[in-house]
Design an enzyme around this catalytic site. Structure first.
Site, PDB file in Angstrom:
ATOM      1  N   ASP A  57       1.966   7.471 -10.599  1.00 30.38           N
ATOM      2  CA  ASP A  57       0.943   7.170 -11.610  1.00 30.38           C
ATOM      3  C   ASP A  57      -0.298   6.768 -10.830  1.00 30.38           C
ATOM      4  O   ASP A  57      -0.543   5.595 -10.574  1.00 30.38           O
ATOM      5  CB  ASP A  57       1.430   6.049 -12.529  1.00 30.38           C
ATOM      6  CG  ASP A  57       0.473   5.783 -13.673  1.00 30.38           C
ATOM      7  OD1 ASP A  57      -0.359   6.661 -13.957  1.00 30.38           O
ATOM      8  OD2 ASP A  57       0.542   4.709 -14.268  1.00 30.38           O
ATOM      9  N   ASP A  66       0.853  -1.189   0.000  1.00 30.86           N
ATOM     10  CA  ASP A  66       0.000   0.000   0.000  1.00 30.86           C
ATOM     11  C   ASP A  66       0.891   1.242   0.000  1.00 30.86           C
ATOM     12  O   ASP A  66       1.529   1.560   1.002  1.00 30.86           O
ATOM     13  CB  ASP A  66      -0.904  -0.016   1.239  1.00 30.86           C
ATOM     14  CG  ASP A  66      -1.867   1.170   1.273  1.00 30.86           C
ATOM     15  OD1 ASP A  66      -1.733   2.085   0.434  1.00 30.86           O
ATOM     16  OD2 ASP A  66      -2.751   1.187   2.157  1.00 30.86           O
ATOM     17  N   CYS A  78      -4.855   9.104 -16.014  1.00 31.75           N
ATOM     18  CA  CYS A  78      -5.478   8.887 -17.326  1.00 31.75           C
ATOM     19  C   CYS A  78      -6.942   9.296 -17.250  1.00 31.75           C
ATOM     20  O   CYS A  78      -7.830   8.578 -17.702  1.00 31.75           O
ATOM     21  CB  CYS A  78      -5.331   7.441 -17.795  1.00 31.75           C
ATOM     22  SG  CYS A  78      -6.059   6.221 -16.677  1.00 31.75           S
TER      23      CYS A  78
END
Length: 350
Positions: free
Chosen positions: A220, A191, A270
């Site tokens: 990311d 995590d 994204c």
């Protein structure tokens, strides 16, 4: 809003590939492969391809005269798989939800996307719900292998540590590193919001890591994924959207903690929402005075959105890949017809 909805509903005209410079790339091999596919598409023309950067290959869509002979049987895939097919991907087992019982290996079949997610997994008869034809392909796995056997969804050399809380993703990353001959990556299932601890002494034993451990950090971040194109079925709720920025802020704090002074942090998503992109940058600058926003070079996408909380000096430093045309920095058409994503870059001061 209507412009971005229409843009999100269409597949990009360009497909980009990151070329592994550790291995030799032969353009003749690519051209031979495309040439073998042309007869299947009833065309003599090949798609244009070129290198945008030394390690960035662009393949354009097939010419408009392509004509695919449809099969006689339908295979139903989920909406995410269908969107991937429209971007040029193969169909993999986890995406298949329905298939007739009488299909044969190497048989030509039609691929339909289940737009509303109503197809029951393992369906044997023709699906009557809302569906979209996305392509035709050759069957390489029978339904008994799909459903009865329990297939389920699922230089200078740097030293790179990769983390993801999903063990399956980490194992896949390790497989890809072996396949591509990459030996400098160590991956952990962990995590990342808890990746920093003052009690840790060094990075050799794995996470958590001591503060100020890394020269560079790429965050990311998990996001709403609303930049994925085409969007065939989206069930995102306002509550779900709100949840992403909470996780992203926790991850940003952890990333700042493990980054060395003088180091570089790159944040990417994204998605196309302001809260997860420009809003996250604004929050970061307000809460971490040690960070300075710098140009996310090379600047290929457009600037951050106007009215998003960033001033023009800040907007021009980030990159947003979407359909918007902004005179603050005009992006070339190829960068406005990718999937939607966002990049911001920071440096950490003393």
């Amino acid at each position: 809003m209507e412009d971005i909805k229409e843009w999100l509903s269409l597949p990009p005209q360009y497909t980009t590939f990151r070329v592994n410079k550790l291995k030799k790339f032969d353009c003749n091999t690519l051209e031979t492969y495309l040439s073998t596919k042309a007869p299947e598409l009833n065309t003599t023309s090949l798609p244009n391809y070129y290198f945008l950067k030394p390690d960035c290959l662009v393949v354009e869509q097939w010419p408009v005269d392509v004509k695919v002979d449809k099969g006689r049987k339908e295979v139903i895939v989920d909406a995410l798989c269908a969107a991937a097919v429209l971007r040029g991907a193969h169909v993999f087992a986890p995406g298949v939800v329905g298939m007739p019982t009488n299909c044969q290996l190497d048989e030509m079949v039609d691929i339909y996307g289940d737009i509303d997610g109503q197809c029951k997994r393992g369906l044997k008869v023709t699906f009557q719900g809302r569906k979209l034809f996305v392509g035709t392909g050759v069957l390489k796995m029978l339904r008994r292998d799909l459903f009865d056997n329990g297939v389920q969804p699922s230089l200078l050399q740097a030293f790179i540590i990769a983390m993801d809380k999903t063990r399956q993703k980490v194992e896949k990353l390790k497989e890809n590193c072996i396949k591509q001959g990459v030996t400098c990556v160590t991956a952990y299932a962990f995590d990342s919001t808890k990746c920093c601890s003052n009690d840790s002494k060094n990075i050799d034993s794995g996470p958590p890591f001591p503060p100020n451990s890394f020269d560079k950090v790429l965050l990311d971040a998990p996001c709403s994924g609303l930049g994925q194109r085409p969007q065939l079925n989206n069930k995102m709720t306002p509550k779900m959207l709100e949840s992403y920025k909470v996780v992203q802020r926790k991850l940003m704090k952890a990333a700042v903690d493990v980054l060395k002074e003088g180091g570089t942090l790159v944040y990417s998503t994204c998605t196309v929402t302001i809260d997860e992109n420009e809003g996250l940058v604004q929050w970061t600058l307000e809460n971490f005075p040690c960070l300075r926003l710098v140009p996310a070079e090379p600047l290929l996408g457009g600037p951050g959105l106007s009215g998003s909380g960033l001033n023009d000096d800040q907007r021009v430093m980030v990159q947003r890949f979407g359909p918007e045309v902004d005179n603050l920095r005009l992006a070339e058409p190829i960068y406005r017809d990718s999937i939607g994503f966002f990049i911001a870059k920071f440096t950490k001061s003393h």
